[in-house]
Motif scaffolding. Structure first.
Motif, PDB file in Angstrom:
ATOM      1  N   SER A   1       0.851  -1.189   0.000  1.00 26.74           N
ATOM      2  CA  SER A   1       0.000   0.000   0.000  1.00 26.74           C
ATOM      3  C   SER A   1       0.890   1.243   0.000  1.00 26.74           C
ATOM      4  N   PHE A   2       0.297   2.359  -0.389  1.00 20.04           N
ATOM      5  CA  PHE A   2       1.044   3.613  -0.412  1.00 20.04           C
ATOM      6  C   PHE A   2       1.451   4.031   0.999  1.00 20.04           C
ATOM      7  N   ALA A   3       0.590   3.750   1.992  1.00 15.86           N
ATOM      8  CA  ALA A   3       0.903   4.069   3.387  1.00 15.86           C
ATOM      9  C   ALA A   3       2.107   3.264   3.868  1.00 15.86           C
ATOM     10  N   MET A   4       2.172   1.982   3.476  1.00 14.12           N
ATOM     11  CA  MET A   4       3.301   1.129   3.864  1.00 14.12           C
ATOM     12  C   MET A   4       4.591   1.624   3.220  1.00 14.12           C
ATOM     13  N   PHE A   5       4.516   1.991   1.938  1.00 15.02           N
ATOM     14  CA  PHE A   5       5.699   2.502   1.240  1.00 15.02           C
ATOM     15  C   PHE A   5       6.182   3.796   1.893  1.00 15.02           C
ATOM     16  N   THR A   6       5.257   4.711   2.172  1.00 16.49           N
ATOM     17  CA  THR A   6       5.619   5.988   2.787  1.00 16.49           C
ATOM     18  C   THR A   6       6.152   5.790   4.198  1.00 16.49           C
ATOM     19  N   GLY A   7       5.571   4.821   4.936  1.00 14.88           N
ATOM     20  CA  GLY A   7       6.065   4.510   6.282  1.00 14.88           C
ATOM     21  C   GLY A   7       7.496   3.998   6.245  1.00 14.88           C
ATOM     22  N   GLY A   8       7.801   3.178   5.236  1.00 16.84           N
ATOM     23  CA  GLY A   8       9.179   2.718   5.064  1.00 16.84           C
ATOM     24  C   GLY A   8      10.126   3.872   4.809  1.00 16.84           C
ATOM     25  N   LYS A   9       9.678   4.870   4.041  1.00 14.05           N
ATOM     26  CA  LYS A   9      10.502   6.054   3.789  1.00 14.05           C
ATOM     27  C   LYS A   9      10.746   6.853   5.070  1.00 14.05           C
ATOM     28  N   VAL A  10       9.751   6.892   5.949  1.00 13.23           N
ATOM     29  CA  VAL A  10       9.914   7.613   7.226  1.00 13.23           C
ATOM     30  C   VAL A  10      11.025   6.966   8.058  1.00 13.23           C
ATOM     31  N   ILE A  11      10.954   5.633   8.209  1.00 11.18           N
ATOM     32  CA  ILE A  11      11.959   4.933   9.018  1.00 11.18           C
ATOM     33  C   ILE A  11      13.313   4.945   8.320  1.00 11.18           C
ATOM     34  N   LEU A  12      13.307   4.874   6.992  1.00 11.37           N
ATOM     35  CA  LEU A  12      14.554   4.990   6.241  1.00 11.37           C
ATOM     36  C   LEU A  12      15.200   6.349   6.518  1.00 11.37           C
ATOM     37  N   GLY A  13      14.378   7.394   6.587  1.00 12.01           N
ATOM     38  CA  GLY A  13      14.892   8.722   6.919  1.00 12.01           C
ATOM     39  C   GLY A  13      15.488   8.770   8.312  1.00 12.01           C
ATOM     40  N   PHE A  14      14.874   8.048   9.262  1.00 10.53           N
ATOM     41  CA  PHE A  14      15.413   7.992  10.622  1.00 10.53           C
ATOM     42  C   PHE A  14      16.814   7.397  10.604  1.00 10.53           C
ATOM     43  N   GLY A  15      16.964   6.270   9.906  1.00 13.65           N
ATOM     44  CA  GLY A  15      18.277   5.626   9.833  1.00 13.65           C
ATOM     45  C   GLY A  15      19.292   6.466   9.097  1.00 13.65           C
ATOM     46  N   ALA A  16      18.855   7.062   7.975  1.00 19.13           N
ATOM     47  CA  ALA A  16      19.775   7.870   7.177  1.00 19.13           C
ATOM     48  C   ALA A  16      20.322   9.042   7.969  1.00 19.13           C
ATOM     49  N   PHE A  17      19.499   9.643   8.821  1.00 15.81           N
ATOM     50  CA  PHE A  17      19.968  10.818   9.551  1.00 15.81           C
ATOM     51  C   PHE A  17      20.674  10.471  10.854  1.00 15.81           C
ATOM     52  N   LEU A  18      20.500   9.258  11.353  1.00 18.67           N
ATOM     53  CA  LEU A  18      21.429   8.792  12.392  1.00 18.67           C
ATOM     54  C   LEU A  18      22.838   8.789  11.822  1.00 18.67           C
ATOM     55  N   GLN A  19      22.957   8.282  10.584  1.00 13.54           N
ATOM     56  CA  GLN A  19      24.250   8.308   9.889  1.00 13.54           C
ATOM     57  C   GLN A  19      24.704   9.726   9.602  1.00 13.54           C
ATOM     58  N   GLN A  20      23.782  10.559   9.137  1.00 14.59           N
ATOM     59  CA  GLN A  20      24.139  11.913   8.709  1.00 14.59           C
ATOM     60  C   GLN A  20      24.702  12.751   9.842  1.00 14.59           C
ATOM     61  N   VAL A  21      24.247  12.500  11.065  1.00 20.90           N
ATOM     62  CA  VAL A  21      24.781  13.237  12.213  1.00 20.90           C
ATOM     63  C   VAL A  21      26.173  12.730  12.586  1.00 20.90           C
ATOM     64  N   ALA A  22      26.369  11.419  12.504  1.00 18.88           N
ATOM     65  CA  ALA A  22      27.619  10.820  12.986  1.00 18.88           C
ATOM     66  C   ALA A  22      28.743  10.836  11.959  1.00 18.88           C
ATOM     67  N   ALA A  23      28.436  10.485  10.711  1.00 17.92           N
ATOM     68  CA  ALA A  23      29.486  10.256   9.704  1.00 17.92           C
ATOM     69  C   ALA A  23      30.330  11.483   9.393  1.00 17.92           C
ATOM     70  N   PRO A  24      29.741  12.654   9.100  1.00 17.09           N
ATOM     71  CA  PRO A  24      30.590  13.808   8.785  1.00 17.09           C
ATOM     72  C   PRO A  24      31.433  14.276   9.963  1.00 17.09           C
ATOM     73  N   VAL A  25      30.923  14.077  11.186  1.00  9.44           N
ATOM     74  CA  VAL A  25      31.710  14.411  12.378  1.00  9.44           C
ATOM     75  C   VAL A  25      32.938  13.516  12.449  1.00  9.44           C
ATOM     76  N   LEU A  26      32.741  12.217  12.221  1.00  8.64           N
ATOM     77  CA  LEU A  26      33.853  11.261  12.228  1.00  8.64           C
ATOM     78  C   LEU A  26      34.886  11.629  11.167  1.00  8.64           C
ATOM     79  N   ILE A  27      34.432  11.960   9.973  1.00  7.77           N
ATOM     80  CA  ILE A  27      35.340  12.309   8.870  1.00  7.77           C
ATOM     81  C   ILE A  27      36.128  13.561   9.194  1.00  7.77           C
ATOM     82  N   THR A  28      35.444  14.598   9.664  1.00  5.67           N
ATOM     83  CA  THR A  28      36.098  15.868   9.996  1.00  5.67           C
ATOM     84  C   THR A  28      37.165  15.679  11.064  1.00  5.67           C
ATOM     85  N   GLU A  29      36.877  14.846  12.052  1.00  2.00           N
ATOM     86  CA  GLU A  29      37.782  14.688  13.181  1.00  2.00           C
ATOM     87  C   GLU A  29      38.911  13.693  12.911  1.00  2.00           C
TER      88      GLU A  29
END
Length: 524
Positions: A122-150
């Motif tokens: 369903s479209f709701a299931m697909f969109t829900g997957g995108k929400v959780i995918l965004g959660f995971g992606a931004f856990l990375q986005q906060v950590a990864a550039p800090v690690l690289i810079t340091e």
């Protein structure tokens, strides 16, 4: 810029004269390992590309009921919803557990949700997957550039950090060309295959991130100074504790000791963060960089290029998927070149040039859009397409690499995880707003929806001109002096230097001693 001491000038010259990274075997190894966190933005890029591309695939739109208006708006903004939630918790988690763990956990979530999207019913299931995918992606986005810079060597830090966000275009390119290749398939796999292929890069990151060393600055902030020293010696000194390594460690310790910021959920934390003029200034720069990156004009083509192309007469599946694929390659080339130009040009100058150029092209784009709708002349539609490419050039020249590099270098070691989480939170809130309202605005008022952005870009230009500071040619700890009391950092540096010298004497860290012991063992 703070006054430089003779010692600082000597070290800066040593950094400039340091051999190229490709002549240092351990530095080559470090940068090869950093490919894993450097690819973090690909998840965001891949998803944005599919948000664009899937809207042009009939099988996808037929399966999920041809969403429009606010329904389509939430679909486009769903990744930002997950990102907002992630940014609320990521900063404290990154500071408590280190940079690597959050990179790995976030990548695993992205891979899992890509599989969920593939088999959505369903479209709701697909969109829900995108929400959780965004959660995971931004856990990375906060950590990864800090690690690289340091972790990056001082000589290449700005270039490496600027390269980080260019990987968003790797995701955009892969996603857009996959959707271009699969739209002809006469089955559900025309949209399922792009979703499934999104698993590959985060699966690689989940494993490979554990081969990357932890941030020396985070280790020092946790009292693990010896581990930090060994990492700096191995990778920045190529196995030798040279003057640059000694200086780096001394400055890292001094920066941590001098920083009075408390990064906890408490009134004291709020007081130390907002009570200091320097910290308020840092927060101001982080927030404006975040907001500017999502509102300067590039957001229109990031998620809703098909709608814009519909307005200028380019309505076929082939035209829209091909243009989407080509513009992503163009953007990646521009951003990649910009990453090597930025260290040689002032940050503030790049911000001003990019924002002014974006606004000029956007004004022309707006006028041409109005004229095309009034006259329906093909040449005017082509002119809009040219302005889309020109505007993208100015946006990616600055706002793609520096939205990561600039906030990260203006904050201290203690602040870096939390302040960058605030930056990413602001990016997500702004992105959610712009991506949610854009299809509604384009559908209801057409080209007139571009006018507020033209006015906003002028305001953004004035903020940059009067408040942004120049940080070119300075180490992370030297930049701190622009905002904080120089005496505090100087006194901490002196104390740190004495402590490190005592440790070297007590634990025989001198290189000559190590060489002598080795020679004795060989003779024996």
């Amino acid at each position: 810029m703070p006054a430089a001491t003779p010692e600082h000038e000597r070290i800066q010259q040593l950094i400039k004269d340091a051999p190229p990274w490709y002549k240092s075997p351990n530095l080559v190894k470090l940068y090869l390992l950093l490919i894993a966190p450097l690819l973090t933005s690909t998840a965001w890029g891949f998803d944005n590309s599919m948000t664009n591309g899937l809207q042009s695939i009939n099988a996808f739109m037929d399966t999920f009921g041809h969403p429009t208006g606010s329904r389509l708006g939430f679909f486009g903004a769903s990744m930002s919803v997950g990102g907002i939630a992630a940014c609320l918790v990521a900063g404290p988690l990154v500071d408590r557990f280190g940079r690597r763990l959050m990179c790995s956990v976030g990548a695993a979530l992205v891979a899992g949700m890509a599989i969920m999207e593939t088999f959505s019913t369903s479209f709701a299931m697909f969109t829900g997957g995108k929400v959780i995918l965004g959660f995971g992606a931004f856990l990375q986005q906060v950590a990864a550039p800090v690690l690289i810079t340091e972790l990056a060597h001082p000589k290449q830090r700005v270039t490496i950090t600027s390269l980080y966000n260019t990987s968003i275009f790797i995701g955009l390119i892969i996603g857009s060309w996959i959707t271009f290749a699969t739209y002809r398939m006469e089955s559900q796999w025309s949209w399922k295959l792009p979703c499934l292929l999104q698993v590959a890069i985060p699966a690689y990151q989940t494993v490979m991130i554990w081969f990357v060393p932890e941030s020396p600055r985070w280790l020092v902030s946790k009292g693990r100074t010896d581990e930090a020293r060994q990492i700096l010696i191995r990778y920045h000194g190529n196995g030798v504790e040279d003057d640059i390594v000694a200086f780096e460690l001394q400055e890292i310790i001094a920066g941590v000791e001098a920083d009075k910021t408390v990064m906890k959920f408490s009134w004291e934390a709020v007081r130390t963060t907002l009570g200091s003029k320097g910290n308020r200034y840092r927060l101001w720069l982080c927030l404006w960089t975040a907001v500017g990156s999502q509102t300067v004009g590039g957001g229109f083509t990031a998620s809703y290029l098909p709608l814009i192309l519909d307005q200028i007469g380019m309505t076929s599946e082939k035209d829209k998927t091909l243009i989407n694929a080509c513009i992503n390659i163009f953007n990646w080339v521009c951003a990649f070149i910009a990453a090597f130009v930025i260290p040689r040009v002032g940050r503030r100058s790049i911000f001003l040039f990019s924002t002014l150029g974006t606004n000029i092209t956007f004004l022309i784009w707006t006028v041409l859009s109005e004229r095309y709708i009034a006259t329906n002349k093909v040449g005017l539609g082509v002119g809009v397409l040219v302005m889309i490419f020109a505007g993208s050039f100015f946006v990616v020249l600055c706002w793609v690499p520096l939205v990561i590099a600039y906030p990260l270098e203006t904050v201290t070691t203690k602040q870096r995880g939390v302040y960058f989480a605030i930056t990413m939170f602001t990016i997500n809130v702004t992105a959610f707003f712009t991506t949610y309202v854009t299809p509604i605005g384009l559908e209801n008022i057409g080209w007139r929806y571009y006018l507020p952005t033209c006015v906003w870009n002028v305001i953004l230009l004035l903020v940059i001109y009067f408040t942004f500071v120049e940080t070119t040619g300075m180490t992370l700890e030297e930049i701190a002096v622009l905002f904080d009391d120089q005496d505090d950092i100087f006194n901490a540096a002196v104390a740190a230097g004495k402590e490190l010298e005592e440790k070297r004497d007590n634990h025989s860290y001198h290189v000559e001693d190590s060489v002598t012991e080795t020679e004795k063992r060989v003779e024996a």
